[in-house]
Design a protein around this motif. Structure first.
Motif, short mmCIF file in Angstrom:
data_model
loop_
_atom_site.label_atom_id
_atom_site.label_comp_id
_atom_site.label_asym_id
_atom_site.label_seq_id
_atom_site.Cartn_x
_atom_site.Cartn_y
_atom_site.Cartn_z
N TYR A 35 0.85 -1.20 0.00
CA TYR A 35 0.00 0.00 0.00
C TYR A 35 0.88 1.24 0.00
CZ TYR A 35 -4.12 -2.78 1.10
OH TYR A 35 -5.15 -3.68 1.05
N PHE A 36 0.49 2.24 -0.79
CA PHE A 36 1.23 3.49 -0.83
C PHE A 36 0.89 4.34 0.40
CE2 PHE A 36 0.65 2.91 -5.61
CZ PHE A 36 1.88 2.31 -5.74
N GLY A 89 -2.07 1.06 -4.25
CA GLY A 89 -0.81 0.35 -4.06
C GLY A 89 -0.53 -0.63 -5.18
#
Length: 189
Positions: A35-36, A89
């Motif tokens: 995940y970003f 993400g």
């Protein structure tokens, strides 16, 4: 002497497996491997776009991101049919092969709820530190996405199509204990 992935500078990040579906010849799985913008237990944050160059290079060469069992390069267990960045993400979708003994084992463990984690194996190409000392991973060379026991990102749990329900406090604490023990036992730390 055999080179270990760690000898090549390979790092790992963990997230949770998403949706699964039985298909002829295996188990179809999908979820987010990364995940970003989320701080992981290692103090790192993956920045949006970090995988773009690596995925483009793999596509240009006709290569693919490998699906491994617990980061073991001698145990491929399936095929990632789709690996892409989106707004959240690194999304992955693939098939665990039941023709492979470890694939059958992995599928059974997933079906029973014993395994629900995804983890990326990569090499850092570009990173910086923010004002809090956290490493911002800006460009990564993605090698593999593994099915694993303990995900690195506590908030990323099994759900349908990317939902992330809360995990129990017990599992979160247990994962932290294992992560701390792994760090303590890691050579060079």
């Amino acid at each position: 002497m055999t080179k270990d992935f760690n000898d090549l500078g390979l790092e790992h990040k963990f997230a949770a497996l998403g949706e699964t579906e039985e298909i002829a010849g295996g188990l179809k799985i999908e979820g987010y491997a990364s995940y970003f913008g989320e701080l992981d237990r290692g103090g790192d944050i993956v920045v949006k776009g970090a995988y773009a160059k690596s995925l483009d290079a793999l596509l240009a060469k006709g290569g693919q991101v490998k699906m491994l069992w617990q980061h073991d390069p001698t145990q491929p267990i399936g095929i990632w049919d789709e690996v892409r960045e989106d707004a959240r993400g690194l999304y992955v979708k693939g098939r665990i092969l039941d023709e492979v003994a470890k694939g059958r084992e992995a599928a059974a463990l997933i079906a029973a709820g014993a395994i629900d984690g995804l983890s990326i194996g990569y090499r850092t190409v570009k990173a910086t530190k923010d004002d809090k000392g956290q490493r911002l991973l800006k460009e990564l060379e993605l090698w593999e996405v593994s099915l694993v026991t303990f995900p690195m990102l506590p908030s990323a749990r099994v759900g349908s199509k990317g939902e992330t329900p809360d995990e129990s406090d017990f599992l979160r604490e247990l994962a932290e204990v294992f992560d701390d023990a792994r760090r303590m036992l890691a050579p060079g730390d």
